[in-house]
Design an enzyme around this catalytic site. Structure first.
Site, PDB file in Angstrom:
ATOM      1  N   ASP A 114      31.680  38.978  31.781  1.00  0.00           N
ATOM      2  CA  ASP A 114      32.494  40.140  31.410  1.00  0.00           C
ATOM      3  C   ASP A 114      33.844  39.716  30.836  1.00  0.00           C
ATOM      4  O   ASP A 114      34.326  40.282  29.850  1.00  0.00           O
ATOM      5  CB  ASP A 114      32.715  41.046  32.623  1.00  0.00           C
ATOM      6  CG  ASP A 114      31.445  41.749  33.054  1.00  0.00           C
ATOM      7  OD1 ASP A 114      30.460  41.713  32.288  1.00  0.00           O
ATOM      8  OD2 ASP A 114      31.437  42.338  34.151  1.00  0.00           O
ATOM      9  N   GLU A 130      40.232  36.868  38.632  1.00  0.00           N
ATOM     10  CA  GLU A 130      39.199  37.648  39.322  1.00  0.00           C
ATOM     11  C   GLU A 130      38.417  36.823  40.336  1.00  0.00           C
ATOM     12  O   GLU A 130      38.131  37.291  41.442  1.00  0.00           O
ATOM     13  CB  GLU A 130      38.242  38.266  38.303  1.00  0.00           C
ATOM     14  CG  GLU A 130      37.272  39.265  38.915  1.00  0.00           C
ATOM     15  CD  GLU A 130      36.525  40.081  37.892  1.00  0.00           C
ATOM     16  OE1 GLU A 130      35.825  41.018  38.297  1.00  0.00           O
ATOM     17  OE2 GLU A 130      36.631  39.781  36.684  1.00  0.00           O
TER      18      GLU A 130
END
Length: 206
Positions: free
Chosen positions: A26, A14
């Site tokens: 997250d 990410e």
């Protein structure tokens, strides 16, 4: 695969490959599951410590945390870009806000471990008030109205989940019936959920 390795692989995809302006919280909570404390060390190391929370407190949270969909979808990247730039530029207001939020996180962990749920709800509200100051895109007039309405109708504290700008409102309440009725009257849909204490699992392997 080790849980920490899985979390770091997700971060690499990410942050490094997709260049998203996001942090690591997250990916780590998805990998580890449960209620944990994450400390982000210099050099990108993340230290994970499980919170020691009683069954009574866990059951209380499971019963009295209610989540509602705002109906707004948003790009987390758009909301986070401004915060990332201001942080990297060492904007004084942003750094002060983040440092205060760090201490709030520690206070929330202590409150949960001590079973002080009312303190937890109060700190949720305090966290949300500081989070809104980080960027104009985190909240809007409609979300603020819903939030204030929830506090006037049974919620003790709450926050908008995620980067902001839309998504889900999470509240702690001692009056579930009143809060549900009020939010549903104003078009917000409740989303039921359960805590996951196992984290990511391999479903299929060779």
């Amino acid at each position: 695969i080790a849980t920490q390795v899985l979390a770091e692989q997700a971060c690499h995809i990410e942050i490094d490959l997709l260049k998203e302006p996001t942090g690591k919280q997250d990916q780590y909570i998805a990998a580890f599951g449960g209620l944990i404390c994450m400390e982000f060390k210099p050099g990108a190391e993340v230290q994970v410590t499980p919170l020691h929370i009683s069954s009574e407190t866990l059951n209380d949270l499971q019963d009295n945390l209610l989540m509602f969909f705002t109906g707004y979808s948003r790009s987390a990247s758009d909301v986070l870009k401004d915060q990332k730039v201001r942080t990297e530029d060492e904007d004084a207001g942003m750094i002060e806000n983040l440092n205060f939020t760090k201490e709030l996180g520690r206070s929330i962990g202590r409150a949960l471990e001590a079973g002080k749920i009312n303190d937890y709800a109060r700190l949720m509200n305090e966290h949300w008030q500081y989070k809104k100051k980080r960027s104009h895109g985190i909240s809007n007039d409609q979300i603020n109205q819903w939030y204030d309405m929830a506090l006037a109708n049974g919620a003790s504290g709450g926050k908008l989940i995620g980067a902001g700008g839309g998504g889900f409102l999470l509240f702690y309440t001692h009056d579930r019936k009143r809060l549900r009725h009020t939010m549903e009257q104003h078009g917000l849909v409740e989303v039921r959920f359960n805590f996951d204490h196992e984290g990511s699992k391999v479903m299929v392997s060779d």
